[in-house]
Design a protein around this motif. Structure first.
Motif, short mmCIF file in Angstrom:
data_model
loop_
_atom_site.label_atom_id
_atom_site.label_comp_id
_atom_site.label_asym_id
_atom_site.label_seq_id
_atom_site.Cartn_x
_atom_site.Cartn_y
_atom_site.Cartn_z
N VAL A 1 0.84 -1.20 0.00
CA VAL A 1 0.00 0.00 0.00
C VAL A 1 0.87 1.25 0.00
N LYS B 1 -3.96 -1.66 -4.42
CA LYS B 1 -5.05 -0.70 -4.44
C LYS B 1 -6.17 -1.12 -3.50
N ILE B 2 -6.02 -0.70 -2.24
CA ILE B 2 -7.08 -0.92 -1.25
C ILE B 2 -7.24 0.35 -0.44
N LYS B 3 -8.40 0.53 0.15
CA LYS B 3 -8.64 1.66 1.03
C LYS B 3 -8.28 1.23 2.45
N SER B 4 -7.20 1.81 2.97
CA SER B 4 -6.77 1.46 4.31
C SER B 4 -5.90 2.58 4.86
N SER B 5 -6.04 2.85 6.13
CA SER B 5 -5.25 3.90 6.77
C SER B 5 -4.15 3.28 7.64
#
Length: 425
Positions: free
Chosen positions: A77, A109-113
């Motif tokens: 990421v 491509k992932i949504k992660s914080s």
């Protein structure tokens, strides 16, 4: 050239490793202990376990083919951060394994914080292998009543090492009458469904140290511990000069090489955005015998539960003939103890009558050749010419030479008691 891809996107490579399919990353254990993983947690696990699995999946060949060319592409990421440490990582792995590593990162491509907080508790994380050195390192911390967390790694089905780690951990808890936070984590390659892992594997596991440090750094992050990670390894095996020229390069392990630890510290400090991050080896200038001496007398006896042998997962006991077994036995006997734990008693064998290719004889001869060069410290320049690896800015040359001189003296004091070994001097 062996090409390996780590990720979930379909790719063309000699081996595709899919996290938590044919690549068991240890993420479940981390989640069970600390809850959900953030993006950086997953990056760290996927990179370290991917490199470790690539090492396992790429067997070495004989002599001139012993050095490997490994090309690995890993989905992450935080691609920008990893790209910035790419060259350092490649060189750190070269120091560890003496192989040619080519590493590339592709965007996952992932949504992660990612959440970083370094204003947490004081204390240290110690790599806990279940050997004498990590046992002594833990003992020193607990004697000083300093906060300590232990992290172990083992591979699938390695029941002997698992038991050793548990028994040594329990001995420490019993002696100091406290329960020490402890996280044993498994990482390995496996066959799962359509995702396979090679049956033929490399057993030297040269890059395991990077995996081990990553697991410890991740536990440190999750515990919000702000500064120190310890890798306790005696100076003999940390500096690890080759016993002779036949063991130069990948023929010798560099588990805790000071230069590797220096690069690893820089890599993790950048990735974790922690300028205070520090990796230390408290035993860098101590011999194996001096490390064993750190243990209180009751724990010295419990050290029989520790594991040092390279072959122990296969032999189920200390083989007695590898270099770690020889060093272990000298350290224990120098301190006045003796463990009946060896499959082969090289010290009492008639070495002169054994064939030249006998493993125990070859290792003992090489060990004797090595300590003879440090029996007396005379011409330092000649000593460095004989061991050019002493040219290393990552350690204090004078202290390292003194450590090896002490090792030689301690070794002769023990070996002088064995007539069949003395004949080989």
């Amino acid at each position: 050239m062996s090409t390996i891809y780590v990720g979930t996107v379909k790719a063309i490579a000699d081996l595709v490793l899919v996290p938590n399919e044919n690549l068991y990353t240890g993420s479940k254990k981390i989640m069970d202990c600390f809850g959900e993983l953030d993006a950086l947690d997953e990056d760290l696990l996927n990179v370290a376990s991917g490199i470790y699995a690539a090492d396992l999946a790429t067997p070495r060949r004989e002599r001139e083919l012993h050095c490997r060319d490994i090309e690995i592409t890993i989905e992450v990421v935080h691609k920008q951060s990893w790209d910035q440490v790419q060259k350092k990582l490649q060189y750190a792995l070269y120091v560890l394994s003496k192989d040619n590593w080519k590493i590339a990162f592709v965007k996952r491509k992932i949504k992660s914080s990612t959440y970083l907080d370094w204003n947490g508790s004081e204390g240290a994380v110690l790599l806990f292998s279940g050997g004498i050195d990590s046992m002594a390192g833990a003992s020193e911390f607990l004697t000083r009543k300093e906060p300590l967390v232990l992290v172990s790694h083992s591979s699938q089905g390695n029941s002997v090492v698992d038991k050793s780690q548990k028994d040594v951990y329990q001995a420490l808890c019993n002696h100091y009458k406290q329960k020490v936070p402890y996280y044993p984590i498994k990482v390995y390659g496996r066959n799962k469904g359509a995702h396979t892992f090679p049956d033929e594997r490399e057993n030297t596991q040269r890059t395991r140290s990077f995996l081990f440090l990553t697991l410890a750094a991740l536990v440190m992050k999750k515990n919000k511990m702000s500064k120190i990670l310890f890798m306790a390894e005696n100076g003999q095996f940390a500096v690890h000069l080759p016993l002779n020229q036949a063991r130069v390069g990948p023929f010798s392990t560099h588990t805790a090489d000071p230069l590797f630890l220096q690069y690893a510290q820089e890599i993790f400090s950048h990735l974790l955005e922690n300028d205070n991050f520090c990796i230390e080896n408290p035993f860098l200038y101590k011999t194996k015998a001096e490390v064993f001496a750190v243990l209180p007398d009751p724990l010295k006896k419990k050290a029989i539960h520790s594991a040092s042998c390279w072959k122990i997962s296969r032999t189920k006991q200390h083989c007695g003939e590898c270099v770690p077994c020889i060093s272990r036995r000298i350290a224990i006997e120098y301190n006045g103890l003796s463990f009946n734990e060896y499959l082969h008693d090289v010290f009492k064998s008639d070495l002169k009558t054994l064939p030249e290719d006998n493993t125990g004889k070859r290792n003992m001869v090489d060990y004797l050749e090595f300590i003879s060069t440090f029996k007396s410290i005379g011409d330092i320049k000649a000593l460095i010419n004989h061991h050019p690896e002493l040219h290393n800015d990552a350690f204090d040359l004078e202290k390292v030479i003194k450590m090896y001189h002490n090792m030689a003296k301690q070794s002769y004091k023990v070996l002088d008691k064995y007539p069949n070994v003395v004949k080989m001097y």
